[in-house]
Design an enzyme around this catalytic site. Structure first.
Site, PDB file in Angstrom:
ATOM      1  N   LYS A 202      30.807  38.809  33.391  1.00 33.83           N
ATOM      2  CA  LYS A 202      31.804  39.592  33.603  1.00 33.83           C
ATOM      3  C   LYS A 202      32.001  40.264  32.328  1.00 33.83           C
ATOM      4  O   LYS A 202      32.255  39.566  31.432  1.00 33.83           O
ATOM      5  CB  LYS A 202      32.954  38.770  34.081  1.00 33.83           C
ATOM      6  CG  LYS A 202      34.264  39.518  34.045  1.00 33.83           C
ATOM      7  CD  LYS A 202      35.459  38.762  35.028  1.00 33.83           C
ATOM      8  CE  LYS A 202      36.671  39.631  34.831  1.00 33.83           C
ATOM      9  NZ  LYS A 202      37.841  38.768  35.580  1.00 33.83           N
ATOM     10  N   LYS A 256      29.825  41.883  37.505  1.00 34.70           N
ATOM     11  CA  LYS A 256      30.893  42.848  37.620  1.00 34.70           C
ATOM     12  C   LYS A 256      31.265  43.423  36.143  1.00 34.70           C
ATOM     13  O   LYS A 256      30.902  42.871  35.109  1.00 34.70           O
ATOM     14  CB  LYS A 256      31.984  41.934  37.589  1.00 34.70           C
ATOM     15  CG  LYS A 256      33.625  42.255  37.796  1.00 34.70           C
ATOM     16  CD  LYS A 256      34.665  41.314  37.981  1.00 34.70           C
ATOM     17  CE  LYS A 256      35.803  42.112  37.890  1.00 34.70           C
ATOM     18  NZ  LYS A 256      36.816  41.046  37.886  1.00 34.70           N
TER      19      LYS A 256
HETATM   20  C1  PBG Z   1      41.115  38.546  36.676  1.00 38.04           C
HETATM   21  C2  PBG Z   1      40.191  39.682  37.373  1.00 38.04           C
HETATM   22  C3  PBG Z   1      40.125  40.857  36.981  1.00 38.04           C
HETATM   23  C4  PBG Z   1      39.378  41.539  38.257  1.00 38.04           C
HETATM   24  C5  PBG Z   1      39.128  40.762  39.054  1.00 38.04           C
HETATM   25  N1  PBG Z   1      39.556  39.330  38.600  1.00 38.04           N
HETATM   26  C6  PBG Z   1      40.682  41.734  35.635  1.00 38.04           C
HETATM   27  C7  PBG Z   1      40.399  41.333  34.482  1.00 38.04           C
HETATM   28  O1  PBG Z   1      39.433  40.421  34.123  1.00 38.04           O
HETATM   29  O2  PBG Z   1      41.030  41.790  33.784  1.00 38.04           O
HETATM   30  C8  PBG Z   1      39.003  43.004  38.146  1.00 38.04           C
HETATM   31  C9  PBG Z   1      38.863  43.611  39.403  1.00 38.04           C
HETATM   32  C10 PBG Z   1      38.791  45.011  39.457  1.00 38.04           C
HETATM   33  O3  PBG Z   1      39.173  45.947  38.453  1.00 38.04           O
HETATM   34  O4  PBG Z   1      38.531  45.418  40.748  1.00 38.04           O
HETATM   35  N2  PBG Z   1      40.413  37.590  36.010  1.00 38.04           N
END
Ligand code: PBG
Length: 331
Positions: A202, A256
């Site tokens: 991520k 992601k």
């Molecule tokens: C939170 C989380 C996020 C997303 C999914 N879970 C945002 C972040 O880490 O700030 C992002 C999903 C999206 O932008 O569609 N832990």
């Protein structure tokens, strides 16, 4: 690779000359089986609230969920993912609402599991950001995110969600060591069949803006998430993250965001034989849909992006387009 022939004997356009031959020789395709639909939750009764930064995406009150879950089931989507918009009054420094068995996610898990049994898979995020007053995924102390103390809370949050009926626990926090600890706790509590879908790769991305708006974490986030989410300059580090999470017991992993990271999806898939899920995140969604609504690009763009994930090696895609695209596929 051996090229057997050359122009003019060889003309690659011959295999593209008609729709039937293009269908016959296609290397990748797409079906509703490849989709995971995210759903946002909000407190209250009988409400469906449009999210400003995400066209056609809503927050649902728990009693209103049947409309969208029915739609997903009719469209043959295998799994939904739940995300809460927590009432700002319930947010605090440690995200304690995350451990409340009557929080939005827990209520929704119980409600959907009771009503739909095993008709559709249920996935929920494990992280503190929808619940903390500072918007971070972990505990914040003197400007630092504490790793091991956060993991202790994530383990509790995972157990709670699993007990409420969650099928697939998805830690999205990027703390070190949490997959192993969560796996161990689940097993110890007779929850050995609950899967872990790790957000192993991520990135600290600029594409999450609309999501943070959707869960009410946008304007409160202090600083950035760069001490735990990955630097977007890195590719090799992604392989280290995935290998650790596999050793710790992850059943599937997420890369992601999606489109800017197709190289990473391919690299992970080439190196590890594990289901890889691409997350087409909120910013990607809103940009593409705004382009379509403004007639800058056409609707086929959506399918093109989803197939590109398959081509790179993804097994499935988490996307806010899931219902829209699955409905089109039925036609
Ligand atoms: C939170 C989380 C996020 C997303 C999914 N879970 C945002 C972040 O880490 O700030 C992002 C999903 C999206 O932008 O569609 N832990």
């Amino acid at each position: 690779m051996i090229i057997t022939g050359k122009y003019p004997n060889l003309r690659l356009r011959r295999n593209r000359k008609s729709d039937w031959i293009r269908r016959l020789t296609q290397e990748n395709n797409f079906s509703a089986d490849d989709l995971i639909l995210p759903i946002f939750l909000v407190d209250g009764k009988n409400k469906k609230i449009q999210i400003k930064t995400m066209p056609d995406v809503y927050r649902f009150t728990v009693d209103k969920l049947t409309s969208i879950v029915d739609e997903a089931i009719n469209n043959k989507i295998p799994m939904i993912a739940l995300f809460p918009y927590t009432n700002p009054k319930l947010k605090d420094n440690t995200g304690s609402e995350s451990l409340n068995e009557n929080n939005l996610v827990c209520k929704a898990l119980r409600y959907i599991k009771k009503r739909y049994k095993n008709e559709i898979g249920l996935m929920s995020d494990v992280a503190l950001d929808p619940y903390t007053s500072h918007g971070h995924d972990g505990l914040l102390k003197k400007g630092k995110i504490l790793n091991d103390e956060t993991v202790d809370l994530l383990v509790k949050q995972s157990l709670l969600q699993a007990e409420m009926g969650c099928d697939v626990i998805a830690p999205s926090d990027m703390m070190d060591g949490r997959i192993g600890k969560i796996r161990k706790a689940l097993d110890k509590n007779n929850l050995e069949n609950v899967q872990i879908l790790s957000y192993a790769v991520k990135y600290a991305s600029n594409f999450y803006g609309p999501f943070r708006d959707a869960v009410g974490a946008k304007n409160i986030l202090k600083g950035d998430k760069k001490t735990y989410q990955m630097d977007f300059r890195n590719r090799e580090e992604a392989l280290r993250e995935v290998s650790l999470d596999i050793k710790e017991g992850a059943d599937m992993i997420i890369v992601k965001p999606g489109l800017p990271y197709l190289d990473v999806i391919k690299e992970v898939k080439d190196n590890f034989k594990i289901p890889v899920i691409a997350y087409q995140v909120s910013g990607e969604y809103s940009i593409i849909l705004t382009g379509i609504k403004n007639k800058i690009i056409n609707e086929n763009t959506i399918l093109e992006t989803l197939i590109s994930f398959k081509r790179a090696g993804a097994n499935a895609i988490i996307t806010y387009f899931a219902n829209k695209i699955a409905k089109n596929l039925k036609k």
